[in-house]
Motif scaffolding. Sequence first.
Motif, short mmCIF file in Angstrom:
data_model
loop_
_atom_site.label_atom_id
_atom_site.label_comp_id
_atom_site.label_asym_id
_atom_site.label_seq_id
_atom_site.Cartn_x
_atom_site.Cartn_y
_atom_site.Cartn_z
N GLN A 81 0.83 -1.20 0.00
CA GLN A 81 0.00 0.00 0.00
C GLN A 81 0.88 1.26 0.00
N ASP A 82 2.10 1.13 0.49
CA ASP A 82 3.01 2.28 0.56
C ASP A 82 3.90 2.41 -0.68
N HIS A 83 4.29 1.28 -1.22
CA HIS A 83 5.24 1.28 -2.35
C HIS A 83 4.49 0.77 -3.58
N LEU A 84 4.11 1.72 -4.44
CA LEU A 84 3.16 1.40 -5.50
C LEU A 84 3.77 0.57 -6.62
N ASP A 85 5.07 0.32 -6.52
CA ASP A 85 5.75 -0.50 -7.52
C ASP A 85 6.04 -1.90 -6.96
N GLU A 86 5.59 -2.18 -5.74
CA GLU A 86 6.01 -3.40 -5.06
C GLU A 86 4.86 -4.30 -4.63
N ALA A 87 5.19 -5.58 -4.54
CA ALA A 87 4.29 -6.56 -3.94
C ALA A 87 5.10 -7.39 -2.95
N TYR A 88 4.40 -8.05 -2.05
CA TYR A 88 5.08 -8.77 -0.97
C TYR A 88 4.46 -10.16 -0.79
N ILE A 89 5.30 -11.16 -0.67
CA ILE A 89 4.83 -12.52 -0.40
C ILE A 89 4.99 -12.79 1.09
N HIS A 90 3.88 -13.01 1.77
CA HIS A 90 3.91 -13.16 3.22
C HIS A 90 4.15 -14.61 3.63
N PHE A 91 3.51 -15.54 2.92
CA PHE A 91 3.49 -16.90 3.45
C PHE A 91 3.23 -17.88 2.30
N VAL A 92 4.00 -18.94 2.26
CA VAL A 92 3.82 -19.96 1.23
C VAL A 92 3.94 -21.32 1.90
N GLY A 93 3.06 -22.23 1.56
CA GLY A 93 3.15 -23.57 2.13
C GLY A 93 2.78 -24.63 1.11
N VAL A 94 3.46 -25.76 1.19
CA VAL A 94 3.11 -26.90 0.35
C VAL A 94 2.96 -28.11 1.27
N HIS A 95 1.89 -28.87 1.09
CA HIS A 95 1.64 -30.08 1.87
C HIS A 95 2.86 -31.02 1.78
N PRO A 96 3.29 -31.59 2.90
CA PRO A 96 4.51 -32.42 2.91
C PRO A 96 4.51 -33.54 1.86
N ASP A 97 3.35 -34.11 1.55
CA ASP A 97 3.30 -35.20 0.56
C ASP A 97 3.45 -34.72 -0.87
N TYR A 98 3.44 -33.40 -1.05
CA TYR A 98 3.45 -32.87 -2.42
C TYR A 98 4.67 -31.99 -2.69
N ARG A 99 5.70 -32.15 -1.87
CA ARG A 99 6.90 -31.31 -2.08
C ARG A 99 7.75 -31.88 -3.22
N LYS A 100 8.71 -31.07 -3.68
CA LYS A 100 9.59 -31.43 -4.81
C LYS A 100 8.81 -31.73 -6.10
N LYS A 101 7.67 -31.08 -6.23
CA LYS A 101 6.89 -31.23 -7.47
C LYS A 101 6.68 -29.86 -8.12
N ASP A 102 7.50 -28.88 -7.74
CA ASP A 102 7.41 -27.54 -8.34
C ASP A 102 6.11 -26.80 -8.01
N ILE A 103 5.40 -27.22 -6.98
CA ILE A 103 4.15 -26.52 -6.64
C ILE A 103 4.45 -25.12 -6.12
N GLY A 104 5.50 -24.99 -5.31
CA GLY A 104 5.92 -23.67 -4.86
C GLY A 104 6.22 -22.76 -6.04
N LYS A 105 6.96 -23.30 -6.98
CA LYS A 105 7.34 -22.52 -8.17
C LYS A 105 6.10 -22.06 -8.95
N ILE A 106 5.13 -22.96 -9.10
CA ILE A 106 3.91 -22.62 -9.84
C ILE A 106 3.11 -21.54 -9.09
N LEU A 107 3.05 -21.65 -7.78
CA LEU A 107 2.35 -20.64 -6.98
C LEU A 107 3.03 -19.28 -7.11
N TYR A 108 4.35 -19.26 -7.03
CA TYR A 108 5.09 -17.99 -7.20
C TYR A 108 4.81 -17.40 -8.59
N LYS A 109 4.82 -18.25 -9.62
CA LYS A 109 4.61 -17.75 -11.00
C LYS A 109 3.22 -17.13 -11.13
#
Lengths: 157, 157
Positions: free
Chosen positions: A62-90
């Motif tokens: 809200q203060d920096h009109l050119d910026e965004a912020y990622i607060h929290f990311v989680g992937v279920h333990p059974d689904y890690r190493k499948k690029d789900i984090g990467k897809i969410l970030y994209k």
Amino acid sequence: MKIRSLLSSDYDTLIPQINEWWGGRDMAGMLPKLFFNHFKNTSFIAEEDEKIIGFIIGFLSQDHLDEAYIHFVGVHPDYRKKDIGKILYKNFFAKVKMTDRKIVRCITSPVNKTSIAFHQKMGFVIEQGDKIIDGISVRTNYDGLENDRVLFRKELT
Amino acid sequence: MKIRSLLSSDYDTLIPQINEWWGGRDMAGMLPKLFFNHFKNTSFIAEEDEKIIGFIIGFLSQDHLDEAYIHFVGVHPDYRKKDIGKILYKNFFAKVKMTDRKIVRCITSPVNKTSIAFHQKMGFVIEQGDKIIDGISVRTNYDGLENDRVLFRKELT
């Protein structure tokens, strides 16, 4: 796998399981309901067979009109190493670009080597801190006493 | 007393004392640094003799373009019952009105009778919950398991 926008009702599904995703660490306190009521349009859920397997909670600064912020990311333990984090970030990056913003920031703990490597792979650079831990520049007490943090910044292209 | 906008540097001043303001309760976790970096323009500090004696942390809802939300308000124990909370709220309301938003929301715990009375005096109405505690409508588990909340809504005029 399906990616969709966050819903307020995801709160009741996610919160009771979130500490387990982190091996028993108390993480739920970092996700007050407000994020599920007011920042849904820059937050996403990854689903498989209608089960939540990952999420990203971010917002437009809200203060920096050119910026965004990622607060929290989680992937279920059974689904890690499948690029789900990467897809969410994209998905987050794409949404941020639609708002004409170019900078994404986030932070992580210096002990979280997996997170540091992930962010570097995703094109984040580490901002200069005030000390070096294991070759990584770190900001002392950034998120409160004894909560040193690594500060990431990515320019969207 | 002076009211000014929140600064990022207020984080380092406030966080070490905030738990004391609440008689030792752990409140600092509810104030991650992100609020001091990205929501300064709707957050305010009350100062006397260059000492912080109160603050309000709020933001404009990103999902609901007619709404703003008050996340956290604190007044130093030595400065209570001097209408500092009221003045901080009024500053927030004025800022919200400048953005053409008309609804302000916030929540409190059902045990916090002082907070409930304060919000009612400030013109907030209590939203319908799913049970009644001491005559007050409450939403069960609103902010996580066993975290019942009273939901407030005020229409700015």
